[in-house]
Enzyme design. Structure first.
Site, short mmCIF file in Angstrom:
data_model
loop_
_atom_site.label_atom_id
_atom_site.label_comp_id
_atom_site.label_asym_id
_atom_site.label_seq_id
_atom_site.Cartn_x
_atom_site.Cartn_y
_atom_site.Cartn_z
N VAL A 497 0.97 -1.15 0.20
CA VAL A 497 -0.09 -0.01 -0.15
C VAL A 497 0.86 1.13 -0.06
CG1 VAL A 497 -1.87 -1.18 1.22
CG2 VAL A 497 -0.22 -0.05 2.46
N GLU A 498 0.12 2.23 -0.30
CA GLU A 498 0.94 3.66 -0.44
C GLU A 498 2.02 3.62 -1.22
OE1 GLU A 498 1.39 5.80 3.44
OE2 GLU A 498 -0.94 5.53 3.90
N GLY A 499 2.04 3.14 -2.43
CA GLY A 499 3.20 3.13 -3.43
C GLY A 499 3.83 1.71 -2.97
#
Ligand SMILES: Cc1cc2nc3c(=O)[nH]c(=O)nc-3n(C[C@H](O)[C@H](O)[C@H](O)COP(=O)(O)OP(=O)(O)OC[C@H]3O[C@@H](n4cnc5c(N)ncnc54)[C@H](O)[C@@H]3O)c2cc1C
Length: 813
Positions: A497-499
């Site tokens: 997640v988040e990149g």
């Protein structure tokens, strides 16, 4: 003076000027002076002056230089410059640079590092950690949450809402807690040591989402409406960007809105019809307000000239007709609320756009700006909290669990993973502290957040594997007494997640780092994009010649540091850490040189050469991780007992930085350039090695016996000796085991044999019978035995208990 002495003087002067990054005019004047000296001693000819004049005059007369050097190079640069999409440009523009820029530029200022104030908690933040955070840790039963309910209990949900856990970022004026980033990090660290579901549930609303976006970009009306409700937990937010077809390439989302007139709550208004299909959205199944990213189009020109307005963010109440939420994904047996959402031509007013209609098309900028802050807090903190807890737990378990009549932690093979856990726990806490400290100083450190996110989540994944191995079957058999398995299962969530991490390492860290941290590249790119030709040439000329001087300086510095082993460099402390500062300065110069040469030789291809870019990013990252470690050591009063942890963390990071340079040179596309670079950087080959076995032993020892250093390593985690707190229990057991060892040894001595360290209650009876221990000692042995068994035992179940509740229900029906 003879010719060779003069040549040596000329080289020394050039080196001195390059080392100190002298300006072009200073360089020219100094060289003129050395030529004059040569003329005086009659060791140089007229041709030397002629050559000097031919170089110096065009370089120093600005108009000549611009016309004959800068202008042709600008034209060439425009031709080879990699194309940048709007989303890439917005990502580059978002955020600020901080200490990583020093590390990138080849000559870090260590005073600056140590002068950044040490982040501290306010009395209110500390009270929150000691009160509500402690209490919610006590209330949370992770086995019940993950295995039986697939959710937090209603009691925990209510407690979180009532105590404003979802409002740590919301300003006090709206009823939020308005905690600093460092405090948020400490809260998440403590929660993640208890339950990944708990930490994720609290982390998400405080990260990138409606709360954050509203505070920065919302209209006053939106802020007044939503923020107090979010603060009280009356609204549960989520933020939906990811679509089935657009994950990492989030700028390519197919979800769209069309500006049109329509009816909303009985009134005709200007609005938009939204169509979306999103997945993986945390809190979506229970959200009351959906933050939605979509591409807005205005084909009828109802709000302006442009048709394709671009990515836009809006807040959609989930009770509006047509909004579909409720179904859940099942992320790796860590069942926090996460699921898909859809809508088909759902009409909402334009006022629902965050910031109102004028923020249409500004969504991507909003997201990347917020992400440059949020990415440094949530996932790095969850990882740091996770590793701190598992460092204590694994250390304690290694001392409690015996095989071959020895605590397993005394075996050299086990010391290796233990050391990795201990050294990384020290480092990861240091990194979260330094990165959140930057945010509290007003930075939006996009490169630092990418470094923190990538490296801390990766390190946790490695170390949780280590912890599993050290625990053996104890960590594999699941149940109430297993404190590792859910963290182990859930580790890849943070990686994705988040990149997602491969992308973050390959593109984001260096991609943004190179452009943001380099002193001249951004200026060159901006000049090349400037339509005002005069201004463009002026700016390009200025940046270009600064860049050339910078590059020459870094080549010289790299050469000089290799020649001297960087041992002549000064460092801010003259103790065991001094060498680390010297090595960091050396690698920093190497990075600056490699970076320029990679850009020069690969040009636009560097963007596609992800593995080159990843390794350059690794060098920068390991320098940042080492800086954070040394800063922590200093901020905490240079505690001598912590030195093995500091040394392990610094030596591991510097070794990895060297490895990244080595691999980069081995794989550099232009072999002649690679060989030349290797000759400058590693004239005698690579020389740093991994932390030694002796250091591993010292770190492993810290983990296994209570001490101030061990207490500092686990500071802030939930260690209360509550009956249900496995980590707290383990800490108690460790203390009891250590306390009863002298009595155990007395009995062994009296019996003349080395007894196995088990059935300590029986050992106590023997000791009493032999009259070598007293009642108190016997009681301690008996209690230690009970705790020891609790620590090493695992759960077992009736077959029926393991069949899922829903399957049972289906069978009954
Ligand atoms: C549990 C969970 C919670 C989430 N919560 C949210 C949420 O609340 N809101 C939201 O909007 N999204 C959320 N996401 C989505 C998350 O941000 C995406 O999963 C992530 O962006 C990656 O997209 P993907 O899974 O489709 O992988 P893909 O994009 O398909 O990527 C697959 C692999 O390819 C790699 N890759 C892709 N492009 C490149 C490249 N150019 N160079 C190198 N490697 C590359 C990636 O690193 C990855 O390893 C969540 C996801 C999960 C699993």
């Amino acid at each position: 003076m003879d010719t060779s002495t003069w040549v040596l003087c000329a080289i020394a002067l050039s080196g001195f000027m390059a080392y100190n990054r002298a300006s072009l005019s200073t360089f020219t004047l100094s060289f003129a002076a050395i030529l004059a000296l040569g003329t005086f001693f009659d060791v140089i000819s007229f041709f030397s002056w002629l050559f000097f004049a031919l170089c110096a005059i065009p370089l120093n007369i600005t108009d000549v230089r611009k016309q004959y050097i800068s202008q042709p190079l600008l034209t060439l640069f425009k031709g080879i410059m990699p194309e940048m999409s709007r989303t890439e440009k917005e990502a580059i523009d978002a955020g600020t640079t901080w200490f990583e820029a020093e590390l990138f530029r080849g000559s870090p200022d260590w005073k600056k590092l140590h002068n950044y104030p040490q982040p501290r908690l306010s009395a209110e933040e500390q009270a929150f950690l000691n009160g509500p955070v402690e209490e919610v840790c006590r209330l949370t039963d992770d086995w019940h949450t993950t295995h039986e309910r697939a959710d937090l209990s209603p009691e925990v949900w209510q407690y979180l809402k009532d105590n404003k856990f979802f409002a740590m970022i919301i300003k006090k004026q709206y009823g939020g807690l308005e905690f600093c980033a460092y405090a948020q990090s400490r809260v998440l660290q403590k929660l993640s040591g208890v339950s990944t579901v708990l930490a994720s549930t609290v982390g998400v609303p405080n990260s990138l989402g409606p709360g954050e976006l509203l505070q920065h970009y919302g209209t006053k009306q939106q802020q007044d409406h939503y923020l107090p409700r979010l603060a009280k937990g009356e609204e549960i937010p989520c933020f939906a960007l990811t679509s089935p077809e657009a994950g990492s390439d989030a700028g390519a989302i197919p979800d769209f809105g069309i500006v049109c007139h329509g009816e909303f709550e009985g009134e005709q208004v200007l609005g938009m019809k939204l169509t979306w299909n999103k997945r993986y959205i945390t809190l979506a199944p229970i959200a009351t307000v959906l933050g939605l990213a979509f591409k807005l189009k205005d084909p009828q020109h109802l709000i302006g000239e442009e048709v394709e307005l671009g990515i836009t963010c809006a807040l959609i109440p989930t009770d509006i007709e047509g909004v579909i939420t409720g179904r859940r994904h099942f992320p790796l047996n860590v069942p926090f609320q996460n699921g898909p959402t859809q809508g088909n031509e759902v009409f909402v007013p334009l006022d629902f756009i965050i910031g109102g209609a004028e923020m249409a098309g500004q969504g991507w900028r909003m997201l990347v700006e917020c992400l440059s802050v949020g990415r440094a807090i949530t996932l790095p903190s969850n990882s740091a909290g996770g590793i701190k807890s598992l460092a204590l737990a694994t250390g304690a378990y290694s001392r409690i669990r015996r095989q071959f009549k020895l605590p397993i932690g005394k075996m050299e093979g086990v010391e290796e993973p233990l050391a990795r856990i201990g050294g990384n726990a020290y480092l990861m806490d240091a990194v979260t502290t330094m990165s959140t400290g930057a945010i509290d100083l007003g930075e939006k450190p996009s490169v630092v957040s990418a470094i923190s996110k990538y490296h801390l989540t990766e390190k946790l994944r490695t170390c949780i594997n280590d912890a599993m191995d050290v625990h053996g079957g104890k960590a594999i058999c699941m149940g109430k007494s297993n404190y590792l398995a859910r963290g182990y299962q859930g580790a890849p969530v943070a990686i994705t997640v988040e990149g997602a991490n491969i992308l973050t390492r390959s593109m984001i860290i260096y991609g943004q780092g190179a452009i943001r941290c380099h002193p001249y590249v951004l200026a060159e790119l901006e000049a090349a994009n400037n339509n005002d030709e005069n201004q463009a040439l002026n700016d390009f000329d200025h940046a270009l010649f600064g860049h050339v001087g910078f590059a020459i300086s870094n080549i010289f510095r790299s050469f000089w540091f290799s020649f001297t082993g960087s041992r002549l460099l000064s460092s801010p402390y003259k103790d065991e850490t001094a060498r680390y500062y010297q090595l960091m300065t050396r690698f920093s110069s190497n990075l600056a040189m490699l970076s320029d040469i990679a850009m020069l030789t690969l040009g636009g291809d560097l963007k596609r050469k992800e593995r080159i870019s990843a390794r350059l990013g690794d060098i920068l990252s390991y320098l940042y991780l080492t800086s954070a470690t040394l800063k922590r050591f200093n901020d905490e009063g240079r505690q001598h007992a912590d030195l093995p942890l500091v040394q392990w963390a610094a030596e591991d990071s510097l070794y990895r930085a060297q490895l990244a340079i080595d691999e980069l040179l081995t794989n550099f596309p232009n072999k002649i350039v690679a060989i030349s670079l290797r000759a400058v950087i590693f004239p005698l080959g690579t020389w740093l090695s991994k932390p030694s076995d002796i250091l591993d032993h010292q770190v492993a020892t810290i983990l296994q016996s209570p001490s101030d250093a061990r207490t500092r390593l686990g500071q802030g985690q939930y260690l209360t000796a509550d009956k249900e707190n496995l980590l707290g229990q383990l800490e108690q057991t460790l203390a009891k085991i250590i306390a009863c060892e002298p009595s155990f040894n007395k009995v062994c001595r009296a019996m003349g044999e080395k007894l196995p360290f088990q059935q300590l209650d029986k050992v106590a009876e023997k000791g009493l019978a032999l009259n070598v221990i007293n009642e108190l000692e016997a009681q301690l042995l008996t209690e230690a035995e009970q705790s020891r068994l609790a620590a090493i035992n695992v759960d077992d179940f009736d077959s029926d208990e393991l069949i899922s509740a829903s399957f049972n229900k289906i069978q009954v029906n």
